[in-house]
Design a protein around this motif. Structure first.
Motif, short mmCIF file in Angstrom:
data_model
loop_
_atom_site.label_atom_id
_atom_site.label_comp_id
_atom_site.label_asym_id
_atom_site.label_seq_id
_atom_site.Cartn_x
_atom_site.Cartn_y
_atom_site.Cartn_z
N ASP A 97 -12.23 1.96 -3.46
CA ASP A 97 -12.92 1.04 -2.57
C ASP A 97 -12.19 0.90 -1.23
O ASP A 97 -10.97 0.94 -1.15
N ARG A 98 -13.01 0.71 -0.19
CA ARG A 98 -12.50 0.57 1.18
C ARG A 98 -11.43 -0.52 1.30
O ARG A 98 -10.51 -0.42 2.11
N SER A 99 -11.55 -1.60 0.50
CA SER A 99 -10.59 -2.70 0.61
C SER A 99 -9.16 -2.24 0.32
O SER A 99 -8.21 -2.78 0.89
N PHE A 100 -8.98 -1.23 -0.54
CA PHE A 100 -7.63 -0.70 -0.82
C PHE A 100 -7.16 0.22 0.31
O PHE A 100 -5.98 0.28 0.61
N ILE A 101 -8.12 0.92 0.91
CA ILE A 101 -7.76 1.85 1.99
C ILE A 101 -7.37 1.06 3.24
O ILE A 101 -6.41 1.40 3.92
N SER A 102 -8.10 -0.04 3.50
CA SER A 102 -7.82 -0.80 4.73
C SER A 102 -6.46 -1.50 4.66
O SER A 102 -5.92 -1.90 5.69
N GLN A 103 -5.90 -1.64 3.46
CA GLN A 103 -4.56 -2.24 3.34
C GLN A 103 -3.45 -1.28 3.75
O GLN A 103 -2.30 -1.68 3.91
N ILE A 104 -3.80 0.01 3.87
CA ILE A 104 -2.78 0.99 4.23
C ILE A 104 -2.60 0.99 5.74
O ILE A 104 -3.51 1.33 6.49
N ASN A 105 -1.41 0.56 6.20
CA ASN A 105 -1.08 0.64 7.63
C ASN A 105 0.40 0.91 7.77
O ASN A 105 1.11 1.03 6.77
N GLU A 106 0.89 1.00 9.02
CA GLU A 106 2.29 1.39 9.26
C GLU A 106 3.29 0.59 8.43
O GLU A 106 4.26 1.12 7.93
N ASN A 107 3.06 -0.74 8.35
CA ASN A 107 4.05 -1.57 7.66
C ASN A 107 3.62 -1.99 6.26
O ASN A 107 3.88 -3.08 5.82
N SER A 108 2.92 -1.12 5.57
CA SER A 108 2.44 -1.49 4.24
C SER A 108 3.07 -0.63 3.16
O SER A 108 2.48 -0.39 2.12
N GLU A 109 4.30 -0.16 3.39
CA GLU A 109 4.96 0.69 2.39
C GLU A 109 4.94 0.12 0.97
O GLU A 109 4.74 0.85 0.03
N PRO A 110 5.13 -1.22 0.82
CA PRO A 110 5.18 -1.74 -0.54
C PRO A 110 3.83 -1.68 -1.28
O PRO A 110 3.80 -1.79 -2.49
N ILE A 111 2.73 -1.52 -0.53
CA ILE A 111 1.43 -1.52 -1.21
C ILE A 111 1.15 -0.16 -1.82
O ILE A 111 0.98 0.83 -1.13
N ARG A 112 1.14 -0.11 -3.13
CA ARG A 112 1.01 1.17 -3.79
C ARG A 112 -0.25 1.25 -4.65
O ARG A 112 -0.36 2.11 -5.51
N LEU A 113 -1.19 0.32 -4.43
CA LEU A 113 -2.39 0.32 -5.27
C LEU A 113 -3.17 1.61 -5.14
O LEU A 113 -3.56 2.22 -6.14
N ALA A 114 -3.38 2.06 -3.91
CA ALA A 114 -4.16 3.28 -3.71
C ALA A 114 -3.48 4.46 -4.39
O ALA A 114 -4.13 5.25 -5.08
N SER A 115 -2.14 4.55 -4.22
CA SER A 115 -1.44 5.68 -4.83
C SER A 115 -1.45 5.58 -6.35
O SER A 115 -1.51 6.59 -7.05
N ALA A 116 -1.40 4.35 -6.88
CA ALA A 116 -1.45 4.17 -8.33
C ALA A 116 -2.80 4.60 -8.88
O ALA A 116 -2.89 5.27 -9.92
N ILE A 117 -3.87 4.26 -8.16
CA ILE A 117 -5.21 4.66 -8.60
C ILE A 117 -5.33 6.18 -8.58
O ILE A 117 -5.85 6.79 -9.53
N ILE A 118 -4.80 6.81 -7.51
CA ILE A 118 -4.87 8.27 -7.41
C ILE A 118 -4.13 8.92 -8.59
O ILE A 118 -4.66 9.81 -9.26
N ALA A 119 -2.90 8.44 -8.86
CA ALA A 119 -2.09 9.03 -9.93
C ALA A 119 -2.77 8.88 -11.29
O ALA A 119 -2.86 9.84 -12.06
N MET A 120 -3.29 7.69 -11.57
CA MET A 120 -3.92 7.45 -12.87
C MET A 120 -5.20 8.26 -13.02
O MET A 120 -5.47 8.82 -14.08
#
Ligand code: C2E
Ligand code: MG
Ligand code: MG
Ligand code: MG
Length: 277
Positions: A203-226
């Motif tokens: 969902d777009r809401s997880f993508i929009s959280q990705i920005n320069e200073n969002s290193e700690p947010i790993r939801l999108a990467s967790a979804i991709i890995a799973m």
């Protein structure tokens, strides 16, 4: 006096409510004839390979060009169509329009790519989708791999046995199904694994959280890995920035979609991106 105020208050609220309902009724009434008047149209939004940016397909998104209100968002008229029972006719129209479009592109000698059609919850329950798709694909002589469907998680959870049997039939036909807006619903990957689906759309809401200073947010990467662990392809929706695009490549996202690459376009504009066969 109190009684009077009470009565006035009551009248005020009921007037408000009936105004809204009349507005909806009028719009619903218009929707009824929108199909015949040719006021519905489809826009096509590119899906690209996240790594190379190469066009790999598209999603068909419905628009209603109302005679007085102009372009109305599907977020407004899809719920109305579901309430009034028009969604089946409109959903069928969308599938037929995509197939007719693919047929004319093929006849023009263009190298066509798979087009995904969104399916609403009511339509998924009410329509015998595998048969409907088989009939329309045959009518326009379109190979089944050229049509894909986008469903949401809640449709599968609502009636699991109907969903499972429908999804198995679609898979046997060679029609790929993606789970749209993934992460906003139950998000039970293990439950989802029981259904033969091909891809998850983050969902777009997880993508929009990705920005320069969002290193700690790993939801999108967790979804991709799973998702990859479960053998599913991953599509990111609503990609708007280079930072997001880079993050998605780094984390192995397969396909991307969003304004960074292309907005949803009228058919003729989208077709300019297709290569000649
Ligand atoms: P969806 O299937 O999740 O479609 C993605 C929505 O995000 C689309 O809105 C698209 O225009 C928008 N979008 C794409 N890229 C970006 C981006 O980079 N940034 C932003 N801010 N938005 C982006 P749209 O076209 O208004 O459609 C809204 C929803 O209406 C769709 O969500 C889908 O659930 C529904 N819908 C659209 N067409 C149909 C249809 O033919 N049938 C059914 N049943 N539902 C439809
Ligand atoms: Mg969609
Ligand atoms: Mg979506
Ligand atoms: Mg969405």
């Amino acid at each position: 006096r109190a009684k009077e105020i009470g009565r006035n208050t009551f009248c005020y609220f009921s007037a408000e409510i009936s105004t809204t309902s009349i507005g909806e009724l009028l719009l619903e009434n218009d929707l009824f004839t929108a199909l015949e008047r040719g006021e519905l149209l489809l826009h096509y939004q590119a899906k690209v390979d996240s790594r190379t940016g190469e066009l790999v397909g598209a999603e068909a998104l419905m628009r209603w060009n109302h005679k007085t209100h102009g372009l109305i968002s599907p977020q407004i008229f899809i719920p109305l169509a579901e309430e009034s029972g028009l969604i089946n006719a409109m959903g069928e129209w969308a599938i037929r329009t995509v197939c007719a479009q693919l047929r004319s592109w093929i006849d023009e000698g263009l190298q066509v790519l798979p087009i995904a059609v969104n399916i609403s919850a009511h339509q998924f329950v009410q329509q015998a989708l595998p048969q409907l798709l088989a009939d329309i694909l045959a009518e326009f002589a379109i190979p089944t791999q050229l049509i894909e469907l986008e469903l949401t998680e809640s449709m599968l959870m609502g009636n699991a046995s109907h969903a499972a049997s429908t999804l198995h039939q679609l898979k046997d036909m060679g029609i790929e199904v993606s789970i749209d807006d993934f992460g906003t619903g139950y998000s039970s990957l293990s439950y989802l694994h029981q259904f033969p689906v091909h891809a998850l759309k983050i969902d777009r809401s997880f993508i929009s959280q990705i920005n320069e200073n969002s290193e700690p947010i790993r939801l999108a990467s967790a979804i991709i890995a799973m998702a990859h662990e479960l053998g599913l392809q991953v599509i990111a929706e609503g990609v708007e920035t280079e930072v997001q695009a880079r993050y998605l490549v780094e984390h192995g996202c397969d396909i991307s979609q969003g304004f960074l690459y292309s907005k949803p376009l009228p058919a003729a504009d989208f077709a300019k991106q297709l290569k000649l066969g």
